[in-house]
Design a protein around this motif. Structure first.
Motif, PDB file in Angstrom:
ATOM      1  N   LEU A  12       0.688  -0.984   0.136  1.00 53.63           N
ATOM      2  CA  LEU A  12       0.105  -0.767  -0.188  1.00 53.63           C
ATOM      3  C   LEU A  12       0.946   1.127  -0.154  1.00 53.63           C
ATOM      4  O   LEU A  12       1.436   1.951   0.524  1.00 53.63           O
ATOM      5  CB  LEU A  12      -1.493  -0.532   1.376  1.00 53.63           C
ATOM      6  N   ASP A  13       0.222   2.348  -0.989  1.00 53.24           N
ATOM      7  CA  ASP A  13       1.357   3.359  -0.975  1.00 53.24           C
ATOM      8  C   ASP A  13       0.678   4.449  -0.324  1.00 53.24           C
ATOM      9  O   ASP A  13      -0.337   4.732  -0.963  1.00 53.24           O
ATOM     10  CB  ASP A  13       1.724   3.340  -2.831  1.00 53.24           C
ATOM     11  N   VAL A  14       1.094   4.756   0.572  1.00 49.72           N
ATOM     12  CA  VAL A  14       0.134   6.168   1.600  1.00 49.72           C
ATOM     13  C   VAL A  14       1.482   7.264   1.401  1.00 49.72           C
ATOM     14  O   VAL A  14       1.046   7.896   2.757  1.00 49.72           O
ATOM     15  CB  VAL A  14      -0.240   5.036   2.987  1.00 49.72           C
ATOM     16  N   ILE A  27      -8.693   2.727   0.667  1.00 48.04           N
ATOM     17  CA  ILE A  27      -8.016   1.809  -0.419  1.00 48.04           C
ATOM     18  C   ILE A  27      -9.281   0.549  -1.254  1.00 48.04           C
ATOM     19  O   ILE A  27      -9.214  -0.112  -0.084  1.00 48.04           O
ATOM     20  CB  ILE A  27      -7.065   1.179   0.324  1.00 48.04           C
ATOM     21  N   ALA A  56      -6.586   3.575   5.253  1.00 50.71           N
ATOM     22  CA  ALA A  56      -5.343   4.007   5.766  1.00 50.71           C
ATOM     23  C   ALA A  56      -5.677   5.380   5.991  1.00 50.71           C
ATOM     24  O   ALA A  56      -6.182   6.576   6.281  1.00 50.71           O
ATOM     25  CB  ALA A  56      -4.427   4.500   4.619  1.00 50.71           C
ATOM     26  N   ILE A  65      -4.228   0.933   9.315  1.00 49.36           N
ATOM     27  CA  ILE A  65      -4.581   0.150   8.813  1.00 49.36           C
ATOM     28  C   ILE A  65      -6.321  -0.924   8.355  1.00 49.36           C
ATOM     29  O   ILE A  65      -6.281  -1.685   9.878  1.00 49.36           O
ATOM     30  CB  ILE A  65      -3.997  -0.867   7.428  1.00 49.36           C
TER      31      ILE A  65
END
Ligand SMILES: [Zn+2]
Ligand SMILES: [Zn+2]
Length: 179
Positions: A12-14, A27, A56, A65
């Motif tokens: 996951l790119d946060v 997401i 997120a 998350i």
């Protein structure tokens, strides 16, 4: 640890949270199932769809998350061995700490992440494996297999053996002890 690949579906790119406490992002995606989402009786086949429906949330220590992951598990009835398929939905809630903060305070046993990339796979695997039934059944009333000849009793209502040979009794007791 090797660098994570932000293009992998369970990474996951946060970045867009920009470490601002209170920032949130949804997401929602479908990811192919990784290996080992299973127990000996039932599991989620590799590369089948995992539906991620997650949120997120940026907090002081890291990113929380939470949400659900759902998929279709396949396996065998633990009583009669018939193939079965059933939906599974697991709740996820995990705080991932920023690695730099965790380095200052290494006591807590929480997963960490760097460079805005969170690897969801270990958390997901723990949650899914815990949620899978250890003894799945095709039907809560599944009567299992005949202890004498092994036919599924569900498909053979009224099945019984008229011949009673004491040697069979001894055998069926053995099977009953095992089962
Ligand atoms: Zn069954
Ligand atoms: Zn039988």
């Amino acid at each position: 640890m090797s660098a994570l690949d932000g293009r992998k579906p369970l990474v996951l790119d946060v970045r867009e949270l920009q470490r601002r406490a209170g920032a949130m992002m949804k997401i929602q995606r479908i990811a192919p199932a990784p290996v080992d989402l299973e127990n000996p009786m039932i599991g989620i086949p590799v590369d089948t769809d995992l539906n991620l429906d997650l949120m997120a949330e940026s907090v002081i220590e890291g990113v929380l998350i939470s949400g659900t992951v759902s998929a279709q598990a396949v396996g065998n009835c633990s009583r009669c061995l018939t193939p079965i398929s059933e939906p599974v939905e697991v709740s996820i809630q995990e705080l991932f700490r920023h690695a730099d903060l965790a380095a200052e305070d290494p006591d807590e046993d929480l997963p960490t992440f760097e460079e805005d990339l969170i690897d969801l796979e270990p958390t997901l695997r723990d949650a899914v494996v815990l949620s899978l039934p250890l003894a799945p059944v095709c039907d809560p009333d599944c009567p299992g297999l005949c202890t004498q000849c092994g036919v599924p009793l569900k498909d053979n209502p009224g099945h019984h053996h008229t011949q009673t040979d004491p040697r069979w009794d001894a055998l069926s007791e053995l099977f009953n002890e095992k089962g």
